[in-house]
Design a protein around this motif. Sequence first.
Motif, PDB file in Angstrom:
ATOM      1  N   GLU A 171      60.557   7.186 -18.828  1.00 32.55           N
ATOM      2  CA  GLU A 171      59.899   5.889 -18.929  1.00 32.55           C
ATOM      3  C   GLU A 171      59.254   5.479 -17.615  1.00 32.55           C
ATOM      4  OE1 GLU A 171      63.762   5.471 -21.361  1.00 32.55           O
ATOM      5  OE2 GLU A 171      62.937   6.760 -19.815  1.00 32.55           O
ATOM      6  N   PHE A 172      59.959   5.736 -16.503  1.00 31.13           N
ATOM      7  CA  PHE A 172      59.469   5.283 -15.210  1.00 31.13           C
ATOM      8  C   PHE A 172      58.432   6.237 -14.634  1.00 31.13           C
ATOM      9  CE2 PHE A 172      63.690   3.370 -15.786  1.00 31.13           C
ATOM     10  CZ  PHE A 172      63.282   2.051 -15.853  1.00 31.13           C
ATOM     11  N   HIS A 173      58.578   7.526 -14.923  1.00 29.23           N
ATOM     12  CA  HIS A 173      57.501   8.456 -14.567  1.00 29.23           C
ATOM     13  C   HIS A 173      56.192   7.989 -15.204  1.00 29.23           C
ATOM     14  CE1 HIS A 173      59.417  11.711 -12.370  1.00 29.23           C
ATOM     15  NE2 HIS A 173      60.386  11.775 -13.261  1.00 29.23           N
ATOM     16  N   GLU A 174      56.269   7.654 -16.482  1.00 28.72           N
ATOM     17  CA  GLU A 174      55.053   7.264 -17.200  1.00 28.72           C
ATOM     18  C   GLU A 174      54.490   5.953 -16.665  1.00 28.72           C
ATOM     19  OE1 GLU A 174      53.279   6.835 -21.731  1.00 28.72           O
ATOM     20  OE2 GLU A 174      55.388   7.346 -21.436  1.00 28.72           O
ATOM     21  N   ARG A 175      55.346   5.003 -16.386  1.00 32.90           N
ATOM     22  CA  ARG A 175      54.869   3.709 -15.894  1.00 32.90           C
ATOM     23  C   ARG A 175      54.221   3.839 -14.519  1.00 32.90           C
ATOM     24  NH1 ARG A 175      59.684  -0.510 -17.081  1.00 32.90           N
ATOM     25  NH2 ARG A 175      58.366  -1.827 -15.802  1.00 32.90           N
ATOM     26  N   ILE A 176      54.849   4.609 -13.634  1.00 35.15           N
ATOM     27  CA  ILE A 176      54.298   4.791 -12.288  1.00 35.15           C
ATOM     28  C   ILE A 176      52.960   5.526 -12.356  1.00 35.15           C
ATOM     29  CG2 ILE A 176      54.640   6.052 -10.119  1.00 35.15           C
ATOM     30  CD1 ILE A 176      57.668   5.427 -10.475  1.00 35.15           C
ATOM     31  N   THR A 177      52.918   6.593 -13.136  1.00 38.26           N
ATOM     32  CA  THR A 177      51.688   7.378 -13.234  1.00 38.26           C
ATOM     33  C   THR A 177      50.572   6.573 -13.880  1.00 38.26           C
ATOM     34  OG1 THR A 177      53.042   9.376 -13.434  1.00 38.26           O
ATOM     35  CG2 THR A 177      50.715   9.570 -14.013  1.00 38.26           C
ATOM     36  N   THR A 178      50.900   5.836 -14.936  1.00 36.76           N
ATOM     37  CA  THR A 178      49.897   5.017 -15.614  1.00 36.76           C
ATOM     38  C   THR A 178      49.339   3.948 -14.682  1.00 36.76           C
ATOM     39  OG1 THR A 178      50.943   5.381 -17.758  1.00 36.76           O
ATOM     40  CG2 THR A 178      49.472   3.491 -17.583  1.00 36.76           C
ATOM     41  N   ALA A 179      50.201   3.338 -13.868  1.00 39.60           N
ATOM     42  CA  ALA A 179      49.748   2.299 -12.943  1.00 39.60           C
ATOM     43  C   ALA A 179      48.709   2.836 -11.971  1.00 39.60           C
ATOM     44  CB  ALA A 179      50.946   1.735 -12.175  1.00 39.60           C
ATOM     45  N   GLN A 229      59.181   1.770  -6.316  1.00 41.95           N
ATOM     46  CA  GLN A 229      58.033   1.329  -5.520  1.00 41.95           C
ATOM     47  C   GLN A 229      57.564   2.441  -4.587  1.00 41.95           C
ATOM     48  OE1 GLN A 229      59.168  -2.275  -3.443  1.00 41.95           O
ATOM     49  NE2 GLN A 229      60.123  -3.086  -5.295  1.00 41.95           N
ATOM     50  N   LEU A 230      58.520   3.108  -3.968  1.00 42.82           N
ATOM     51  CA  LEU A 230      58.209   4.193  -3.046  1.00 42.82           C
ATOM     52  C   LEU A 230      57.515   5.345  -3.777  1.00 42.82           C
ATOM     53  CD1 LEU A 230      58.550   4.941  -0.073  1.00 42.82           C
ATOM     54  CD2 LEU A 230      60.850   5.781  -0.604  1.00 42.82           C
ATOM     55  N   ALA A 231      58.029   5.692  -4.955  1.00 37.34           N
ATOM     56  CA  ALA A 231      57.417   6.752  -5.759  1.00 37.34           C
ATOM     57  C   ALA A 231      55.999   6.371  -6.170  1.00 37.34           C
ATOM     58  CB  ALA A 231      58.277   7.033  -6.985  1.00 37.34           C
ATOM     59  N   TRP A 232      55.781   5.100  -6.450  1.00 37.36           N
ATOM     60  CA  TRP A 232      54.445   4.623  -6.815  1.00 37.36           C
ATOM     61  C   TRP A 232      53.486   4.774  -5.640  1.00 37.36           C
ATOM     62  CZ3 TRP A 232      52.792  -0.798  -5.567  1.00 37.36           C
ATOM     63  CH2 TRP A 232      51.491  -1.057  -6.020  1.00 37.36           C
ATOM     64  N   ARG A 233      53.906   4.375  -4.448  1.00 37.66           N
ATOM     65  CA  ARG A 233      53.053   4.518  -3.262  1.00 37.66           C
ATOM     66  C   ARG A 233      52.739   5.980  -2.989  1.00 37.66           C
ATOM     67  NH1 ARG A 233      56.568   2.332   1.021  1.00 37.66           N
ATOM     68  NH2 ARG A 233      55.062   3.431   2.338  1.00 37.66           N
ATOM     69  N   ALA A 234      53.749   6.836  -3.127  1.00 38.63           N
ATOM     70  CA  ALA A 234      53.537   8.268  -2.907  1.00 38.63           C
ATOM     71  C   ALA A 234      52.586   8.847  -3.954  1.00 38.63           C
ATOM     72  CB  ALA A 234      54.872   9.006  -2.937  1.00 38.63           C
ATOM     73  N   THR A 235      52.691   8.366  -5.189  1.00 39.41           N
ATOM     74  CA  THR A 235      51.803   8.828  -6.248  1.00 39.41           C
ATOM     75  C   THR A 235      50.365   8.448  -5.951  1.00 39.41           C
ATOM     76  OG1 THR A 235      53.583   8.673  -7.885  1.00 39.41           O
ATOM     77  CG2 THR A 235      51.330   8.698  -8.733  1.00 39.41           C
TER      78      THR A 235
END
Length: 239
Positions: A4-12, A178-184
């Motif tokens: 769920e969170f992989h998808e949300r971060i990637t989609t964002a 949040q950190l994973a999102w920034r790295a993405t």
Amino acid sequence: MRFEFHERITTAVLRTSALPVAAQRVVLWGNWSVDYYNILAAHWPSPAVRTQNLRFHFANLADGTEVAAHWDWLTTYGRRTLTGERSPGHALYQVGRILHAVQDFYAHTNWVELALAQGISGPDLPTWEERPPALLQNLYSFALPDSAGYDPARDHAALHKDEPGCPAGPLVFAWTAQLAWRATQFWWSSLLSWLPHTTLHRLPGARPGPWAWFSRRLVEQLYIRDDLFQAPVDGLPSV
């Protein structure tokens, strides 16, 4: 990190790009295919699938040297795979898989815990690219029970930050997401720069493969928790 969170971060991150919606779906398929193949390995054991997918989960890395070597492998893999790829669909699929690995680094290692011990928290937590040398000391990933020198303290159940209910608690999970999102965001730009221009020009025609819909449904049935998919995560854009 849970699907769920992989998808949300990637989609964002994808929604801030100019990529056609159909092409974005291929990236997402690549991203969650890493967990899909985990399900396959669990139900129909395959050493080849298991070995391949462990590389995209940041697993069985005993120290900072091994973790750094794994980042080098991921970078090399990305450059070699994408610079020579002429198929838009396959290129975007590989981008999704690589982003999965980037996100799992923060959820599957003690990187965040080491930073917290240094008094670094919240938005000040560094990505791997911003790494302070001190965080390389005592760094490791989760280990599987059948790995060499297995330590229960490094078991996935003890170390993961895959969801708000992780051992470190919901606040640390939110910081990790949040950190994973920034790295993405950082890796997304890098990965696109490695794609040949001829591939980029053909992106509007990219489509998921015929297995994509069935695979997504299988992951939903076996893996997704709706309460987590809908739950807010502080600091993570809504999608």
